[in-house]
Design an enzyme around this catalytic site. Structure first.
Site, PDB file in Angstrom:
ATOM      1  N   LYS A   1       0.861  -1.184   0.000  1.00  0.00           N
ATOM      2  CA  LYS A   1       0.000   0.000   0.000  1.00  0.00           C
ATOM      3  C   LYS A   1       0.899   1.234   0.000  1.00  0.00           C
ATOM      4  O   LYS A   1       1.935   1.246   0.689  1.00  0.00           O
ATOM      5  CB  LYS A   1      -0.880  -0.043   1.263  1.00  0.00           C
ATOM      6  CG  LYS A   1      -1.910   1.069   1.360  1.00  0.00           C
ATOM      7  CD  LYS A   1      -2.809   0.876   2.583  1.00  0.00           C
ATOM      8  CE  LYS A   1      -3.890   1.941   2.689  1.00  0.00           C
ATOM      9  NZ  LYS A   1      -4.779   1.738   3.865  1.00  0.00           N
TER      10      LYS A   1
ATOM     11  N   SER B   1      -9.767   1.794   2.926  1.00  0.00           N
ATOM     12  CA  SER B   1      -8.896   2.571   2.073  1.00  0.00           C
ATOM     13  C   SER B   1      -7.861   1.726   1.327  1.00  0.00           C
ATOM     14  O   SER B   1      -7.251   2.221   0.379  1.00  0.00           O
ATOM     15  CB  SER B   1      -8.166   3.620   2.913  1.00  0.00           C
ATOM     16  OG  SER B   1      -7.313   2.992   3.854  1.00  0.00           O
TER      17      SER B   1
ATOM     18  N   SER C   1     -10.000  -0.619   7.096  1.00  0.00           N
ATOM     19  CA  SER C   1      -9.432  -0.519   5.744  1.00  0.00           C
ATOM     20  C   SER C   1      -8.712  -1.740   5.213  1.00  0.00           C
ATOM     21  O   SER C   1      -8.345  -1.762   4.040  1.00  0.00           O
ATOM     22  CB  SER C   1      -8.491   0.673   5.659  1.00  0.00           C
ATOM     23  OG  SER C   1      -9.250   1.827   5.505  1.00  0.00           O
TER      24      SER C   1
HETATM   25  N1  GLN Z   1     -13.256   4.125   6.364  1.00  0.00           N
HETATM   26  C1  GLN Z   1     -12.668   4.565   7.595  1.00  0.00           C
HETATM   27  C2  GLN Z   1     -12.269   6.014   7.447  1.00  0.00           C
HETATM   28  O1  GLN Z   1     -12.604   6.592   6.479  1.00  0.00           O
HETATM   29  C3  GLN Z   1     -11.488   3.715   7.951  1.00  0.00           C
HETATM   30  C4  GLN Z   1     -10.318   3.969   7.117  1.00  0.00           C
HETATM   31  C5  GLN Z   1      -9.142   3.161   7.522  1.00  0.00           C
HETATM   32  O2  GLN Z   1      -9.269   2.119   8.173  1.00  0.00           O
HETATM   33  N2  GLN Z   1      -7.980   3.651   7.156  1.00  0.00           N
HETATM   34  O3  GLN Z   1     -11.633   6.580   8.264  1.00  0.00           O
END
Ligand code: GLN
Length: 484
Positions: A76, A151, A175
Site C-alpha cells: 500500500k 482505504s 481498511s
Molecule cells: N473508512 C474509515 C475512514 O474513512 C477507515 C479507514 C481506515 O481504516 N484507514 O476513516
C-alpha cells in the site's frame, strides 16, 4: 501460475521449477495488461523488482532462501519505500520520494520478497471506497462499475485480480477488512502494537495497524510471520514473542465457542448478506463449534466515537505537511502564512480537509472535554464490552460490511453514508483487538465477507479458525472471470 498459494509458489521456487525473475516478470506482465482497467497501482517498480528477484534467485540457488524468498508482493502506498515515491494517494506527497524504508518494508525485504510496486488507496487512508485518491478511484475486479472498498482498495484489487500474490494494507477503522470483504480476500488486522508503525504514514496513531491482504489464511499467516514483531523505533509496538502463525493453522475447532453480537445483525444489514453470514456460521457448527448470542451494548457509539478520535489524531499528524520540509509547496508564497495556507489548500483533497477541520475543532480548548475526552470515555466502554464478551466466547463473528460492493459514485456526496460502511469494523480498532475478514459466499455475483474478532494477540487462533473454514469451502478460491 498466478493461482498458486504462497506455499506452492515457495515450493516451485525452492525446487527450481520457476525462478523468481520469471515469476516477477509474470506478475509485471499482468500488471501491464490489467492495471489501466483497475487503477490498482500508483507506482510500478519494475527495475527494482527484477533486481530483487535476481538477488532472491541467488539465495535460492545457494539453498539459503527462506519460505518467502523470491515471492512478489505489493505495498500500500502508505509505507515508506526508500528511493520510491510514497504518495499516500495525495497531491500533497505526489513528489515525495521516501528516504528510508518502513519497518514493515524492511522486514519483508529481509525475508527476500520482491516489491512489485505501490498500490492505490484513499487519500491518507481516509475513506471506504478508494474514491478519495488523488490518482483516481480503483475499480473492483468483480464488477468494474463498483468500488473495491477502502482505504486499502488498490491492494485488494491487485490481489483479487491476481496482479500480485499478496499485499500489505493498513486498517484504522476497517481498511483491510472492508476491502477484503468487497473483493473476496482474506484480510487480517492484527492487535494494535503487533506490527511496527514506523515509516507507515500516520493517519490516527492510536488506531492504525498494518496487516496482510491475501488469497487465503495460510498466505496471510506466512506474511504476518514476516511483518510482526517489536520495533525500538515504534514505542507503541509490543515487546512480545512472535509465534509461527502457520504452526497451529490446522488445529481442530471442536468445542470452539463463537459469539454472535446481536447488534451486528440489526437494522442496516442487507438481508442477503445476513443470510450468507448465517450460512457460514452453520459451517462452523458442522466443524464442532458452538454458537452463543452475545451483546456488545455500546456498538452504536463506535462510529461517532471514531469520527471524533480519528479526525483529532489526523489533524495533529497531518500538521507536518506544511509545504516547508517536504511535499507539495505552492508557487510564489507571499509570506509564511500564505505558504501554509495555499500549500495545504492545494495539496489536500476534500475528505482530508473535512477530517482536519473536524479534528481541530474537537481538540480546541473550549470543546476538548465535550468531544475528545468524551470520545475516549466511550472508547473505554466499547473495549469493556468486548472483554465482557470474551469471558464467555473464544471468537466473535458477524458480517464485515453491511452490503456488498456499491457502485462508484453512490456515496461520494454523503459522507455519513460512507462512514457507515465501517459500522462493524470500527469498534475493533477502538478496542485495539485483532480482526479478520474471510470470503463467505456471493450475493448476485459479488463477494461477502465474514468477520472474525479475537481477543488481544489471538492472531494465530483467528488464522486457524479461518483456515479450517477454507479447508471446507472454496469461496476464497473464486476469481473474477476477467482476471483468471
Ligand atoms: N473508512 C474509515 C475512514 O474513512 C477507515 C479507514 C481506515 O481504516 N484507514 O476513516
Amino acid at each position: 501460475m498466478h493461482n498458486k498459494t504462497l506455499s506452492e509458489l515457495s515450493a516451485s521456487l525452492h525446487n527450481g521449477d520457476i525462478s523468481s525473475v520469471e515469476l516477477t516478470q509474470h506478475y509485471l506482465d499482468r500488471i501491464n495488461t490489467h492495471n489501466a482497467e483497475l487503477n490498482a497501482f500508483i507506482t510500478v517498480t519494475e527495475d527494482k523488482a527484477l533486481e530483487q528477484a535476481k538477488a532472491a534467485d541467488q539465495l535460492l540457488q545457494q539453498k539459503t532462501a527462506g519460505a518467502l524468498t523470491g515471492i512478489p508482493l505489493a505495498h500500500k502506498d502508505i509505507f515508506c519505500t526508500e528511493g520510491v515515491r510514497t504518495s499516500c494517494a495525495s497531491k500533497m506527497l505526489d513528489n515525495f520520494i521516501a528516504p528510508y524504508n518502513a519497518t514493515v518494508v524492511e522486514k519483508i525485504n529481509t525475508a527476500g520478497m520482491v516489491t512489485l510496486g505501490k498500490t492505490n488507496m484513499d487519500e491518507f487512508a481516509m475513506g471506504s471506497s478508494n474514491e478519495t485518491s488523488f490518482y483516481g478511484p480503483v475499480k473492483n475486479p468483480w464488477d468494474t462499475n463498483r468500488v473495491p472498498g477502502g482505504s486499502s482498495g488498490g491492494s485488494a484489487a491487485a490481489v483479487a485480480a491476481k496482479l500480485a500474490p499478496i499485499a500489505t494494507g493498513t486498517d484504522t477503522g476497517g481498511s483491510i477488512r472492508q476491502p477484503a470483504s468487497l473483493c473476496n480476500l482474506t484480510g487480517l488486522k492484527p492487535t494494535y502494537g503487533r506490527i511496527s508503525r514506523y515509516g507507515m504514514i500516520a493517519f490516527a496513531s492510536s488506531l492504525d495497524q498494518a496487516g496482510p491482504m491475501a488469497n487465503n489464511a495460510e498466505d496471510a499467516a506466512m506474511l504476518l510471520n514476516a511483518m510482526a514483531g517489536f520495533d525500538q523505533r515504534d514505542s507503541t509496538s509490543v515487546e512480545r514473542d512472535v509465534p509461527d502463525y502457520t504452526a497451529n493453522i490446522n488445529d481442530s475447532l471442536e468445542g470452539l465457542k463463537i459469539g454472535l453480537p446481536k447488534e451486528f445483525f440489526g437494522e442496516g444489514l442487507d438481508s442477503d448478506v445476513e443470510a450468507t453470514v448465517e450460512a457460514a456460521i452453520k459451517t462452523y457448527e458442522s466443524l464442532g463449534a458452538t454458537i452463543k448470542e452475545i451483546t456488545l451494548p455500546n456498538t452504536g457509539l463506535a462510529v461517532p466515537t471514531y469520527y471524533v478520535v480519528a479526525p483529532a489524531e489526523c489533524s495533529s499528524n497531518l500538521s507536518r505537511m506544511d509545504g516547508v520540509r517536504f511535499g507539495h509547496r505552492c508557487d510564489d508564497p507571499k509570506d509564511l502564512t500564505d505558504l501554509y495556507e495555499r500549500s495545504r489548500g492545494e495539496g489536500f483533497g476534500v475528505e482530508v480537509k473535512r477530517r482536519i477541520m473536524t479534528g481541530a475543532y474537537a481538540l480546541s480548548a473550549g470543546y476538548y472535554d465535550a468531544y475528545y475526552l468524551k470520545a475516549q470515555q466511550c472508547r473505554r466502554l466499547i473495549s469493556n464490552d468486548f472483554q465482557q464478551a470474551f469471558n464467555d466466547v473464544d471468537v466473535i463473528m458477524g458480517p464485515t460490511a453491511p452490503t456488498t460492493a456499491f457502485n462508484l459514485g453512490d456515496k461520494t456526496d454523503d459522507p455519513v453514508a460512507m462512514y457507515l460502511a465501517d459500522i462493524y469494523t470500527i469498534s475493533t480498532n477502538l478496542a485495539g483487538l485483532p480482526g479478520m475478514s474471510i470470503p463467505a459466499g456471493f450475493v448476485k455475483g459479488l463477494p461477502v465477507g465474514l468477520q472474525l474478532i479475537g481477543n488481544y494477540f489471538d492472531e494465530a487462533r483467528l488464522l486457524n479458525i479461518a483456515n479450517r473454514y477454507q479447508q471446507n469451502t472454496d469461496w476464497h478460491k473464486q476469481t473474477p472471470d476477467a482476471f483468471k
